[in-house]
Write a protein that holds these residues in place. Structure first.
Motif: not given
Length: 188
Positions: A69-86, A119-124
């Motif tokens: 989640l803190y790899n700059t290659q994946w940051l600010l990437g939209g749906p893929e970033e949200y899937a990683r958060v989940a 809630l963690a998924i939602l908040f993040m």
């Protein structure tokens, strides 16, 4: 993006994620145990839960880091970033359950854990979505941009350059083109 901007981006996300996780755990505790909305009949020591949550946040952040989640290659990437958060939140709650199981002196409410996970998924996701909007705005002011040099000159590469230049939120600033056949300084 400069190294300094990369560090600022990552540290900001770590802090925001930690706050989102803490808010999720606290909200889950309040909803499940503190408020009385969802009946909880077992005894619950608020101090023990506070200690567990204080220990859970850095562990959960470590899981997030391990999941990229803190790899700059994946940051600010939209749906893929949200899937990683989940995925990271699911792994984080599993690690929390395993830590709780190994401690044996505190039995966390299963309902609280399910609420905390959701809630963690939602908040993040909300925090990262909002943070992305701030970064997009900063990119229009020249911050958090990467310089790009395009190799080859063709209609396709020129179209790519136009597209990158026309959309400020991509974070790409085209410096120019490199080509074997055109002399240096040729206008493309």
């Amino acid at each position: 993006m400069s190294k300094r901007e990369r560090v600022i981006l990552i540290v900001s996300l770590v802090v925001l994620d930690a706050l989102a996780i803490l808010a999720a755990l606290s909200s889950a505790y309040h909803l499940r145990i503190g408020s009385g909305w969802l009946p909880y009949h077992a005894s619950a020591d608020p101090h023990a839960y506070t200690q567990m949550f204080t220990m859970a946040v850095p562990i959960w952040i470590g899981v997030c880091a391990a999941m990229g989640l803190y790899n700059t290659q994946w940051l600010l990437g939209g749906p893929e970033e949200y899937a990683r958060v989940a995925k990271a939140s699911t792994a984080g709650i599993i690690v929390l359950v395993l830590v709780n199981f190994s401690m044996r002196d505190l039995e966390l409410s299963r309902g609280l854990l399910v609420l905390a996970w959701g809630l963690a998924i939602l908040f993040m996701v909300v925090v990262r979505f909002s943070f992305r909007r701030v970064i997009y705005w900063l990119r229009t002011r020249g911050l958090f941009n990467s310089r790009v040099l395009i190799v080859g000159v063709s209609q396709h590469t020129q179209n790519v350059a136009r597209q990158l230049e026309s959309t400020t939120h991509t974070g790409m600033r085209v410096l120019g083109f490199v080509d074997d056949y055109l002399p240096v300084g040729t206008t493309v």
